[in-house]
Design an enzyme around this catalytic site. Sequence first.
Site, PDB file in Angstrom:
ATOM      1  N   THR A 135      96.535 -87.688  65.360  1.00  0.00           N
ATOM      2  CA  THR A 135      95.099 -88.043  65.348  1.00  0.00           C
ATOM      3  C   THR A 135      94.805 -89.114  64.297  1.00  0.00           C
ATOM      4  O   THR A 135      94.200 -90.149  64.597  1.00  0.00           O
ATOM      5  CB  THR A 135      94.256 -86.780  65.047  1.00  0.00           C
ATOM      6  OG1 THR A 135      94.604 -85.795  66.012  1.00  0.00           O
ATOM      7  CG2 THR A 135      92.775 -87.070  65.127  1.00  0.00           C
ATOM      8  N   LYS A 166      98.146 -83.834  51.735  1.00  0.00           N
ATOM      9  CA  LYS A 166      97.802 -83.059  50.525  1.00  0.00           C
ATOM     10  C   LYS A 166      98.874 -82.037  50.193  1.00  0.00           C
ATOM     11  O   LYS A 166      99.138 -81.750  49.031  1.00  0.00           O
ATOM     12  CB  LYS A 166      96.438 -82.370  50.679  1.00  0.00           C
ATOM     13  CG  LYS A 166      96.321 -81.441  51.864  1.00  0.00           C
ATOM     14  CD  LYS A 166      95.201 -81.846  52.784  1.00  0.00           C
ATOM     15  CE  LYS A 166      95.439 -81.333  54.170  1.00  0.00           C
ATOM     16  NZ  LYS A 166      94.475 -81.789  55.146  1.00  0.00           N
ATOM     17  N   ASP A 204      94.412 -74.912  52.465  1.00  0.00           N
ATOM     18  CA  ASP A 204      94.099 -76.342  52.584  1.00  0.00           C
ATOM     19  C   ASP A 204      93.058 -76.746  51.528  1.00  0.00           C
ATOM     20  O   ASP A 204      93.227 -77.747  50.825  1.00  0.00           O
ATOM     21  CB  ASP A 204      93.587 -76.608  54.013  1.00  0.00           C
ATOM     22  CG  ASP A 204      93.167 -78.038  54.221  1.00  0.00           C
ATOM     23  OD1 ASP A 204      94.052 -78.876  54.467  1.00  0.00           O
ATOM     24  OD2 ASP A 204      91.955 -78.330  54.132  1.00  0.00           O
ATOM     25  N   GLY A 210      89.831 -78.398  68.808  1.00  0.00           N
ATOM     26  CA  GLY A 210      90.889 -79.154  68.127  1.00  0.00           C
ATOM     27  C   GLY A 210      90.708 -79.232  66.629  1.00  0.00           C
ATOM     28  O   GLY A 210      91.387 -79.996  65.952  1.00  0.00           O
ATOM     29  N   GLY A 235      88.895 -85.553  61.022  1.00  0.00           N
ATOM     30  CA  GLY A 235      88.712 -86.404  62.206  1.00  0.00           C
ATOM     31  C   GLY A 235      89.433 -87.727  62.056  1.00  0.00           C
ATOM     32  O   GLY A 235      89.668 -88.205  60.937  1.00  0.00           O
ATOM     33  N   GLU A 282      94.233 -75.551  63.716  1.00  0.00           N
ATOM     34  CA  GLU A 282      95.586 -75.627  64.280  1.00  0.00           C
ATOM     35  C   GLU A 282      95.877 -74.362  65.090  1.00  0.00           C
ATOM     36  O   GLU A 282      95.206 -73.343  64.916  1.00  0.00           O
ATOM     37  CB  GLU A 282      96.614 -75.683  63.148  1.00  0.00           C
ATOM     38  CG  GLU A 282      96.428 -76.802  62.162  1.00  0.00           C
ATOM     39  CD  GLU A 282      96.727 -78.145  62.770  1.00  0.00           C
ATOM     40  OE1 GLU A 282      97.571 -78.220  63.677  1.00  0.00           O
ATOM     41  OE2 GLU A 282      96.084 -79.121  62.359  1.00  0.00           O
ATOM     42  N   LYS A 296      93.338 -79.338  48.134  1.00  0.00           N
ATOM     43  CA  LYS A 296      92.383 -80.419  47.858  1.00  0.00           C
ATOM     44  C   LYS A 296      91.752 -80.268  46.477  1.00  0.00           C
ATOM     45  O   LYS A 296      91.478 -81.264  45.809  1.00  0.00           O
ATOM     46  CB  LYS A 296      91.318 -80.438  48.955  1.00  0.00           C
ATOM     47  CG  LYS A 296      91.900 -80.885  50.307  1.00  0.00           C
ATOM     48  CD  LYS A 296      90.958 -80.604  51.455  1.00  0.00           C
ATOM     49  CE  LYS A 296      91.515 -81.102  52.773  1.00  0.00           C
ATOM     50  NZ  LYS A 296      90.733 -80.645  53.943  1.00  0.00           N
TER      51      LYS A 296
HETATM   52  N1  HSE Z   1      92.463 -78.953  58.399  1.00  0.00           N
HETATM   53  C1  HSE Z   1      91.698 -79.826  57.577  1.00  0.00           C
HETATM   54  C2  HSE Z   1      90.226 -79.407  57.582  1.00  0.00           C
HETATM   55  C3  HSE Z   1      91.832 -81.242  58.065  1.00  0.00           C
HETATM   56  O1  HSE Z   1      89.843 -78.655  58.489  1.00  0.00           O
HETATM   57  O2  HSE Z   1      89.480 -79.810  56.699  1.00  0.00           O
HETATM   58  C4  HSE Z   1      91.316 -82.288  57.123  1.00  0.00           C
HETATM   59  O3  HSE Z   1      91.978 -82.259  55.887  1.00  0.00           O
END
Ligand code: HSE
Length: 368
Positions: free
Chosen positions: A10, A88, A184, A170, A285, A173, A188
């Site tokens: 993407t 990341k 995640d 989408g 995105g 995952e 960050k």
């Molecule tokens: N999986 C991450 C989110 C993608 O949903 O923020 C962007 O870093």
Amino acid sequence: MNIALLGFGTVGSHFYKLCEGRTDLHVAAVLSRRPRPELTCTVTADYDEIVRDPSIDIVVEVMGGIEPAYSYLCAAMRAGKHVVTANKQLMCAHFEELTSLAREKGVALRCTAAAGGGIPWLTSLSRASELDEIKAVEGILNGTTNYMLSAMTNSGADYAPALQKAQELGYAEADPTADVEGLDARRKIVLSADLAFGVNIREEDIPCVGISSITAGDIAKAKDEGLTYKLIARAEKNGRAVAAFVCPTLFPSSAPEAHTDGTGNLVTLFASRFGKQSFSGAGAGGYPTGSNVLRDCLDVADGCRSFYADSFTPCSVNLSGTQCKWLFRCMGEYFTRECSAREAFDAYESYRKDDPHALLARYAAEEE
Ligand code: HSE
């Protein structure tokens, strides 16, 4: 500048489109295991071909995961190429090695798209840290969970259908663990804390509670009290240490976080003298994230030859000094407690032994 693009998912495919027609940046090669006859550039499955090509100036990595991305980026920097990544997981796992190698080789290493999707958060934070002391950073840094919590709040949906919808669209995952369990967002906030405070903290030292225990009943109770759940990652400087955690947080409806819907992100820095600054926008995105990758490449083309700062001091995580009000749910009972973050996360771990679906949430504090 000639670019080699590693990864054509993407983010990679949208970055490629953003580069089409530009005269300052040219995607000269794409690393791909399968043929891509739709592309006019070189398509190769052999990474050595890219590393050996002296005409490649910047290697852009949007493959994700640790390996082979780590080996590829090290090889690129050793060959004197600049590196831009949105990864990341990789940046957190190998922060010290990657930043040291970039410094040693005098090449640029940028990762703006690794936190905040399309928001120029890391670049703005890095610039802010040159002006003033950053006291804390916190925000909504995961688009998938923000979409799910928004859907649960707005439609009364329970967790499982909200997750299914996020997967259909989408956002999440097939294995949504990193998003829903807060990993995640934790990566960050590690990168954000590192840049804000000039430190190097370890992901695994940061307690992390995701959203998988939040039920429609929890959301309905919060709504009755005028509160909205958001998954918040926070880091604050605490003497020589950093206090950092990821946790569902309850915001009053007057807070901007409460109105950040869908896959939006909203992230705030708190500075000693110039106060609070918030940044919001698309947290995920193809085009938003691809735009931050493009911005990094333009900065490299403009002469950037470094990471965001010169050096980072290894730093411990200490939650003892952070006092908050917390909400717990264990065996169907809700109760609140004012205590340090350390005590709250320890209590939560002990409640989970009796009730694996126990809940921990923090009440957002008013902050200067
Ligand atoms: N999986 C991450 C989110 C993608 O949903 O923020 C962007 O870093």
